[in-house]
Design an enzyme around this catalytic site. Sequence first.
Site, PDB file in Angstrom:
ATOM      1  N   LYS A  20     -12.095  -5.636  -2.230  1.00  0.00           N
ATOM      2  CA  LYS A  20     -13.230  -4.710  -2.302  1.00  0.00           C
ATOM      3  C   LYS A  20     -12.800  -3.314  -2.707  1.00  0.00           C
ATOM      4  O   LYS A  20     -13.617  -2.498  -3.103  1.00  0.00           O
ATOM      5  CB  LYS A  20     -14.056  -4.680  -1.001  1.00  0.00           C
ATOM      6  CG  LYS A  20     -13.289  -4.571   0.308  1.00  0.00           C
ATOM      7  CD  LYS A  20     -14.245  -4.416   1.492  1.00  0.00           C
ATOM      8  CE  LYS A  20     -13.982  -5.338   2.672  1.00  0.00           C
ATOM      9  NZ  LYS A  20     -12.685  -5.244   3.325  1.00  0.00           N
ATOM     10  N   LYS A  23      -5.337 -11.022  -5.616  1.00  0.00           N
ATOM     11  CA  LYS A  23      -6.505 -11.420  -4.817  1.00  0.00           C
ATOM     12  C   LYS A  23      -7.712 -10.522  -5.122  1.00  0.00           C
ATOM     13  O   LYS A  23      -7.554  -9.357  -5.525  1.00  0.00           O
ATOM     14  CB  LYS A  23      -6.180 -11.410  -3.323  1.00  0.00           C
ATOM     15  CG  LYS A  23      -6.119 -10.039  -2.714  1.00  0.00           C
ATOM     16  CD  LYS A  23      -6.190 -10.066  -1.194  1.00  0.00           C
ATOM     17  CE  LYS A  23      -6.129  -8.628  -0.706  1.00  0.00           C
ATOM     18  NZ  LYS A  23      -6.103  -8.403   0.700  1.00  0.00           N
ATOM     19  N   LYS A  83       0.805  -1.222   0.000  1.00  0.00           N
ATOM     20  CA  LYS A  83       0.000   0.000   0.000  1.00  0.00           C
ATOM     21  C   LYS A  83       0.838   1.271   0.000  1.00  0.00           C
ATOM     22  O   LYS A  83       0.341   2.340  -0.333  1.00  0.00           O
ATOM     23  CB  LYS A  83      -0.978   0.011   1.185  1.00  0.00           C
ATOM     24  CG  LYS A  83      -2.086  -1.021   1.015  1.00  0.00           C
ATOM     25  CD  LYS A  83      -3.197  -0.824   2.029  1.00  0.00           C
ATOM     26  CE  LYS A  83      -4.317  -1.830   1.791  1.00  0.00           C
ATOM     27  NZ  LYS A  83      -5.345  -1.771   2.835  1.00  0.00           N
TER      28      LYS A  83
HETATM   29  P1  TYM Z   1     -10.444  -7.417   5.259  1.00  0.00           P
HETATM   30  O1  TYM Z   1     -11.537  -6.467   5.592  1.00  0.00           O
HETATM   31  O2  TYM Z   1      -9.533  -7.059   4.136  1.00  0.00           O
HETATM   32  O3  TYM Z   1     -11.043  -8.826   4.926  1.00  0.00           O
HETATM   33  C1  TYM Z   1     -11.949  -9.490   5.806  1.00  0.00           C
HETATM   34  C2  TYM Z   1     -11.702 -10.985   5.791  1.00  0.00           C
HETATM   35  O4  TYM Z   1     -11.826 -11.502   4.460  1.00  0.00           O
HETATM   36  C3  TYM Z   1     -10.645 -12.207   4.089  1.00  0.00           C
HETATM   37  N1  TYM Z   1     -10.395 -11.977   2.651  1.00  0.00           N
HETATM   38  C4  TYM Z   1     -10.335 -12.954   1.742  1.00  0.00           C
HETATM   39  N2  TYM Z   1     -10.454 -14.280   1.829  1.00  0.00           N
HETATM   40  C5  TYM Z   1     -10.353 -14.988   0.673  1.00  0.00           C
HETATM   41  N3  TYM Z   1     -10.131 -14.434  -0.542  1.00  0.00           N
HETATM   42  C6  TYM Z   1     -10.005 -13.090  -0.660  1.00  0.00           C
HETATM   43  N4  TYM Z   1      -9.798 -12.541  -1.844  1.00  0.00           N
HETATM   44  C7  TYM Z   1     -10.110 -12.283   0.505  1.00  0.00           C
HETATM   45  N5  TYM Z   1     -10.031 -10.953   0.737  1.00  0.00           N
HETATM   46  C8  TYM Z   1     -10.205 -10.793   2.051  1.00  0.00           C
HETATM   47  C9  TYM Z   1      -9.539 -11.613   4.959  1.00  0.00           C
HETATM   48  O5  TYM Z   1      -8.454 -12.485   5.088  1.00  0.00           O
HETATM   49  C10 TYM Z   1     -10.271 -11.363   6.256  1.00  0.00           C
HETATM   50  O6  TYM Z   1     -10.349 -12.564   7.012  1.00  0.00           O
HETATM   51  N6  TYM Z   1      -6.981  -6.595   8.815  1.00  0.00           N
HETATM   52  C11 TYM Z   1      -8.224  -7.262   8.506  1.00  0.00           C
HETATM   53  C12 TYM Z   1      -9.353  -6.860   9.421  1.00  0.00           C
HETATM   54  C13 TYM Z   1      -9.090  -7.060  10.880  1.00  0.00           C
HETATM   55  C14 TYM Z   1      -9.062  -8.284  11.570  1.00  0.00           C
HETATM   56  C15 TYM Z   1      -8.824  -7.949  12.928  1.00  0.00           C
HETATM   57  C16 TYM Z   1      -9.215  -9.614  11.186  1.00  0.00           C
HETATM   58  C17 TYM Z   1      -8.867  -6.059  11.777  1.00  0.00           C
HETATM   59  N7  TYM Z   1      -8.724  -6.606  13.016  1.00  0.00           N
HETATM   60  C18 TYM Z   1      -8.731  -8.927  13.912  1.00  0.00           C
HETATM   61  C19 TYM Z   1      -9.111 -10.587  12.172  1.00  0.00           C
HETATM   62  C20 TYM Z   1      -8.869 -10.253  13.505  1.00  0.00           C
HETATM   63  C21 TYM Z   1      -8.643  -6.918   7.073  1.00  0.00           C
HETATM   64  O7  TYM Z   1      -8.237  -5.943   6.519  1.00  0.00           O
HETATM   65  O8  TYM Z   1      -9.578  -7.764   6.540  1.00  0.00           O
END
Ligand code: TYM
Length: 329
Positions: free
Chosen positions: A196, A193, A111
């Site tokens: 969103k 990947k 990023k």
């Molecule tokens: P985020 O919002 O990007 O994504 C949420 C969850 O979706 C999973 N994910 C995917 N899984 C499969 N294929 C994909 N293309 C894909 N894109 C996203 C992510 O792995 C995630 O499980 N940092 C985290 C949010 C967060 C968090 C936490 C997660 C903040 N605090 C504490 C777990 C525990 C994030 O940006 O996820």
Amino acid sequence: AKTIFSGIQPSGTVTLGNYIGALKRFTKLQDDNHCYFCIVDEHAITVPQERLKLKENIRSLAALYLACGIDPDKSTLFIQSEVPAHTQLGWMLQCVSYIGELERMTQFKDKSAGGKEGVSSGLLTYPPLMAADILLYKTDMVPVGEDQKQHLELTRNLAQRFNNKYNDIFTVPEVSIPKEGARIMSLQDPTKKMSKSDENQKAFISLLDDEKKIMKKIKSAVTDSDGVVKFDPENKPGVSNLLTIESACTGESIQQLEQKYEGKGYGDFKQGVGEAVVAVLKPIQERYEALIQSEELDYILDEGAEKASYEANKMIRKAKKAMGLGRVK
Ligand code: TYM
């Protein structure tokens, strides 16, 4: 029973990748475990967000969690910024994190690749805030997609470092990544990947896309020219991604699907994948529509924030005491 925590950023509408990699598994876990599911709005502001859009995305994500099957009687659903303990512990953990290890996080590197000038310092300190989310609740297990693995390793390191340096107060959490669907790929570039925040709308399926849009996006998904439906991520990333998607949506194995499409072309294949996605998303969208304007949604989020705060504040007291902050006895 285990304690489980996971979060999703309200930085756009949740994608099929988020659903398959994360959300879909949450609903199964809530039956036998203590689950916390969080809308991590403070993580979302590490990159610029438009105020009204963010508000809308927060509410929409809350409704989507419920529409996907999160049951507020079983799980605690809440908004991160409504529980101040997250930033409080986040700060304490920033003070045990090293700049070097934060700079090595691949998500930060990606990023900030365009130069560090316009990049917020929050983007660098994002992982200690994520560690705080998890460690506040004595979490045993964190279900996430593949892209969060490195952040989870850091969380474990920070917990151990804190425990050794100050006092043994944190549970060191396990990470749980699904065997299949841990990394759903972009429909337009299957080596990236699905995200969103992708600028190309055709690259991802949002959980709120209607049938027509879904079919159109799947039909224009990038594949290859050899015309055989076979799972081979290395050489056929596009086809393999679509197979993974259909398998996750229907529960059929990849092998079964390869048989189903034997001797058929990509037209039939994409039709089948699209229909499988529509069949999963339609009922979710119907429940979503009923929830999004409801007062019930606010009630659930109020309750969730209260329950989460109660638990989290206990950990804040322990962490402050361990570090010698304030007058905590
Ligand atoms: P985020 O919002 O990007 O994504 C949420 C969850 O979706 C999973 N994910 C995917 N899984 C499969 N294929 C994909 N293309 C894909 N894109 C996203 C992510 O792995 C995630 O499980 N940092 C985290 C949010 C967060 C968090 C936490 C997660 C903040 N605090 C504490 C777990 C525990 C994030 O940006 O996820």
